[in-house]
Design an enzyme around this catalytic site. Structure first.
Site, PDB file in Angstrom:
ATOM      1  N   MET A   1       0.833  -1.210   0.000  1.00  0.00           N
ATOM      2  CA  MET A   1       0.000   0.000   0.000  1.00  0.00           C
ATOM      3  C   MET A   1       0.867   1.258   0.000  1.00  0.00           C
ATOM      4  SD  MET A   1      -2.857  -1.371   2.712  1.00  0.00           S
ATOM      5  CE  MET A   1      -1.631  -1.927   3.908  1.00  0.00           C
TER       6      MET A   1
ATOM      7  N   THR B   1       1.994   1.887   5.945  1.00  0.00           N
ATOM      8  CA  THR B   1       1.280   3.000   5.335  1.00  0.00           C
ATOM      9  C   THR B   1       0.795   3.895   6.453  1.00  0.00           C
ATOM     10  OG1 THR B   1      -0.880   3.582   4.364  1.00  0.00           O
ATOM     11  CG2 THR B   1      -0.637   1.358   5.178  1.00  0.00           C
ATOM     12  N   ASN B   2       0.836   5.215   6.228  1.00  0.00           N
ATOM     13  CA  ASN B   2       0.298   6.138   7.222  1.00  0.00           C
ATOM     14  C   ASN B   2      -1.226   6.195   7.173  1.00  0.00           C
ATOM     15  OD1 ASN B   2       2.596   8.005   8.567  1.00  0.00           O
ATOM     16  ND2 ASN B   2       3.218   7.458   6.500  1.00  0.00           N
ATOM     17  N   THR B   3      -1.776   6.296   5.970  1.00  0.00           N
ATOM     18  CA  THR B   3      -3.222   6.494   5.821  1.00  0.00           C
ATOM     19  C   THR B   3      -4.035   5.419   6.501  1.00  0.00           C
ATOM     20  OG1 THR B   3      -2.952   7.676   3.723  1.00  0.00           O
ATOM     21  CG2 THR B   3      -5.094   6.657   4.137  1.00  0.00           C
TER      22      THR B   3
ATOM     23  N   CYS C   1       3.465  10.172   4.504  1.00  0.00           N
ATOM     24  CA  CYS C   1       3.037   9.133   3.568  1.00  0.00           C
ATOM     25  C   CYS C   1       4.292   8.349   3.235  1.00  0.00           C
ATOM     26  CB  CYS C   1       2.412   9.736   2.317  1.00  0.00           C
ATOM     27  SG  CYS C   1       2.038   8.518   1.037  1.00  0.00           S
ATOM     28  N   THR C   2       4.208   7.043   3.250  1.00  0.00           N
ATOM     29  CA  THR C   2       5.425   6.243   3.137  1.00  0.00           C
ATOM     30  C   THR C   2       6.069   6.300   1.760  1.00  0.00           C
ATOM     31  OG1 THR C   2       4.026   4.275   2.800  1.00  0.00           O
ATOM     32  CG2 THR C   2       4.873   4.679   5.032  1.00  0.00           C
ATOM     33  N   GLU C   3       5.394   6.902   0.776  1.00  0.00           N
ATOM     34  CA  GLU C   3       6.023   7.085  -0.545  1.00  0.00           C
ATOM     35  C   GLU C   3       6.728   8.425  -0.696  1.00  0.00           C
ATOM     36  OE1 GLU C   3       3.245   3.851  -0.989  1.00  0.00           O
ATOM     37  OE2 GLU C   3       2.787   5.913  -0.455  1.00  0.00           O
TER      38      GLU C   3
END
Length: 230
Positions: free
Chosen positions: A8, A81-83, A195-197
């Site tokens: 994700m 994932t943060n979300t 956000c991890t991206e």
């Protein structure tokens, strides 16, 4: 054993795997690597449910993944994932004491650094809803600010249309730098890459104030917890 709920997107999950192994090798020696299990989702389904507002269905998927990792022997579990930490309470109830919440080591790291007012970048869900900002405020006393609406839309679009697809664009980097600069102008003493991206696009060199990369901070906490359990 570290259990990872990933996919994700897989772009950031790959970074988790790389950083986890690098951290264990640094702690245990050149031939050491992380003992871990990965449950990887098809992000297309997750993204669709997010934008449809199907959080109940997403909670069921996250809990099922956490329970599978628990049964497989995971000592600690990470939601990569943060979300999706919007659903952390459901996961924590399903696997008590095992989830390492991404906001907790992040908030502690910021508090230890002496920053109080921080700018948050992430998906619209993370920037606009209470679950993340509220945890940082309640547990660590942080004053969390987010970009204005137009900037939030830009940050969100770049995440979902580019970063999750592995696209790293110089124009988007410039756009993020401008958003960061406006947060600093608004009083941010530090910036959270929530956000991890996002760490694929910007880092410390793109900000005039300290940057806190939630992916790297989360991994550090996972490595510490996993090594403590062995």
């Amino acid at each position: 054993m570290i259990g990872l709920i990933g996919g994700m997107s897989w772009e950031s999950s790959a970074e988790y795997y790389r950083l986890l192994n690098r951290g264990v090798r640094a702690a245990r020696g050149p031939t050491a690597s992380a003992s871990c299990i990965l449950w990887s989702f098809d992000f297309a389904e997750i993204e669709r449910r997010q934008h449809d507002g199907d959080w109940e269905g997403l909670a069921a998927l996250m809990v099922d993944a956490a329970e599978r990792l628990d049964r497989a022997g995971a000592d600690v579990i990470a939601l990569c994932t943060n979300t999706m930490h919007r659903l952390a309470p459901q996961i924590e109830a399903a696997v008590p004491g095992k989830l390492i919440h991404i906001a907790d080591p992040t908030g502690q790291r910021i508090a230890d650094a002496g920053s109080r007012k921080v700018g948050l970048l992430g998906t619209a869900f993370t920037m606009e809803q209470h679950f993340y900002k509220g945890r940082l405020a309640d547990r660590f006393g942080l004053d969390v600010i987010v970009p204005e609406a137009e900037d939030r839309a830009t940050v969100h679009r770049i995440i979902y249309q580019e970063l999750v697809a592995g696209i790293v664009d110089d124009g988007s980097r410039a756009a993020y730098r401008a958003v960061i600069a406006r947060l600093v102008e608004a009083g941010a003493e530090a910036i959270i890459l929530g956000c991890t991206e996002i760490m694929l696009l910007v880092g410390p060199d793109d900000s005039s104030v300290p940057v806190f990369d939630t992916t790297a901070i989360h991994v550090d906490a996972l490595v510490e917890a996993a090594l403590a359990s062995t």
